[in-house]
Design a protein around this motif. Sequence first.
Motif, short mmCIF file in Angstrom:
data_model
loop_
_atom_site.label_atom_id
_atom_site.label_comp_id
_atom_site.label_asym_id
_atom_site.label_seq_id
_atom_site.Cartn_x
_atom_site.Cartn_y
_atom_site.Cartn_z
N GLU A 178 -2.48 8.32 -7.91
CA GLU A 178 -3.76 7.62 -7.76
C GLU A 178 -3.92 6.55 -8.84
N LYS A 220 0.86 -1.19 0.00
CA LYS A 220 0.00 0.00 0.00
C LYS A 220 0.89 1.24 0.00
N CYS A 221 0.31 2.36 -0.41
CA CYS A 221 1.15 3.56 -0.53
C CYS A 221 0.35 4.82 -0.21
N ILE A 222 0.95 5.68 0.58
CA ILE A 222 0.36 7.00 0.86
C ILE A 222 1.36 8.07 0.44
N ARG A 248 -2.66 12.80 -9.73
CA ARG A 248 -3.38 11.89 -10.62
C ARG A 248 -2.57 10.62 -10.87
N LEU A 281 -0.89 18.75 -9.51
CA LEU A 281 -2.16 18.03 -9.67
C LEU A 281 -1.98 16.81 -10.57
N GLU A 282 -1.10 16.94 -11.55
CA GLU A 282 -0.81 15.80 -12.42
C GLU A 282 -0.11 14.69 -11.63
N GLY A 331 -2.72 3.48 -7.68
CA GLY A 331 -3.43 2.91 -6.54
C GLY A 331 -3.08 3.52 -5.19
N ALA A 332 -2.30 4.60 -5.20
CA ALA A 332 -1.91 5.21 -3.93
C ALA A 332 -3.01 6.11 -3.39
N GLU A 333 -2.96 6.34 -2.09
CA GLU A 333 -3.81 7.34 -1.44
C GLU A 333 -3.02 8.64 -1.41
N VAL A 334 -3.63 9.73 -1.86
CA VAL A 334 -2.92 11.01 -1.91
C VAL A 334 -3.60 12.01 -0.98
N LEU A 335 -2.83 12.58 -0.07
CA LEU A 335 -3.36 13.64 0.79
C LEU A 335 -2.79 14.96 0.27
#
Lengths: 101, 474
Positions: free
Chosen positions: B171, B145-147, B168, B164-165, B174-178
């Motif tokens: 994501e 998993k990746c954040i 994208r 922003l790119e 499959g990563a979670e982006v904060l």
Amino acid sequence: MIQQGTWVTIRCQILDASERAAGIPTDTAATPFMLWVKGTLLADAEIGQEVRVRTATGREEAGVLAEAETAYPVGYGAFVPELSGIGPQARALLFGGGEDA
Amino acid sequence: MHNPKDTSCAAVMARKNEILLAASGIDFAKFESGSIAFDYEGMLRSTGYTFDEVRRVQALCGVGNTPLLELRNISALARKLAPVGMGARIFIKDEAANPSGSFKDRRAATAVYHAKRAGFSGVLAATSGNYGAAVASQAARQGLKCIVVQECYDSRRMGQPEILEKARKCEAYGAEVLQCTVGPELFYIALRLLEDTGYFSASLYSPFGVTGVETLGYELVQQCMELAGRMPDAVVCTHAGGGNITGTGRGLLRANCNAQLIGASVNLSGLHMASDGAFNRKSFTTGHTGFGIPFATWPDRSDVPRSGARSLRYMDRYVTVNQGEVFYMTELLASLEGLERGPAGNTSLAAAFHIAQSMPEDAILVVQETEYTGAGKHPLPQLSFARQNGIGLRLGDPAEEVPGESIILPEHPSLVRARDVDIVKMRTSLLRNALQYAKQEPTEVDIAFLAEDTKTSAEWVRETLRALTVERNK
């Protein structure tokens, strides 16, 4: 109404302006520290309501529902006329061809 | 975020070392001498991966062995602008050919591989740049998993198209982006998440972040030998946090190559990096002087107690270029060489184009990276965004560019310039920072360490420390 299970973005206020780190520029210090994160909505809700989501890594996060099915805003922007002469000028300098270089 | 402990900013920051020890497995305290010096080589070796193992892991992860391409047309154009007999051959290492499109895959591969082997279920990186995509891509390949925590928006929730790119792209893997607003508190979020999730901290400044780049320096020498029959005379690296130049410099030395190592950054002088108002008035989110100078002159300001990225140990010369010059070279790379790459990664190319003009025709200058381009991350969206944010954009002499106010595209290729930064002043500044860090007078061990950290001699360090002490006591 945004339905449970929809992929949404939530907004979380992490720090109030009064809690910001010491030594940061005054314009930044005057604003709260915010973050946005996406996830699956865990219960039906309206935009602006406090909600919980399940993120891509399976974490549960709480925040204010900002929007549903957020689109990626990236594209190629507007035409930039200043760029269009660069290649032709360089090619003319290199290979000839009557450009005023 | 659920955590039975006190999760206030102050409490989490106070647990920083404990959190990072659990999240990296590296006990940084082990390498400390008690004063300025620390065991740098020992820290880098502590990953437990030798150079050959790093190469093997990278091959396994689809990373590295990117092509080295000769830029014949750009070299020919530089030659036209140079005095007779001058104008080096310019080669470029096409790092965009890595899985996520940049050399950052080299830095991510071993870190993620190690995280998996050590039993972590996920990895976390705090970055707005290509490194996030690299960690996310490697995590996807290796089933972790990746954040990714990004500094992304100003207080109006306006974000650079380039950042922003990257979100994208992360994501897509499959990563979670904060996505955070501007400010150093991003580190607090990262620490809180590490504590909550038990993930591995894939810091850019960890030993993995540096040893992974050694292969880049090594490969480019081998390829240069194959293609041109000789070693490069100079290598130009885009410089920000220092990992790129440190790893490349170490790789060159490993290949017995003594090429001049030149760091290049985009000049963003006058813009405060943590300013909400200035955040969207710059068109480069990395590779700029806002990181390049502070991280060179005090590497231990990063998210690890001791940084593996120590650029002044390896850098021989440091130059800056302006934003307009990098966008210009991005256009030339596409239209003269058929390579659509960058823009940010072309900082070193812009510098190289000018530097080549003062080197002999048969000399070889290697630009050691390219990066992927696409929607959001391209001269068109980035310059339109700048214009939207009130930046004056025009053709002219880029020497007149004022960061945060204007971007000036050169009206002729002869106006592309690499401007030297006084490296002796930077080395002196590192010593000044070291004095500030030390709670005692520098020892002989410290002096030897500082000589290595600044690529100078013990005599120079002693002499400069004396002058700085006089300055301090004034």
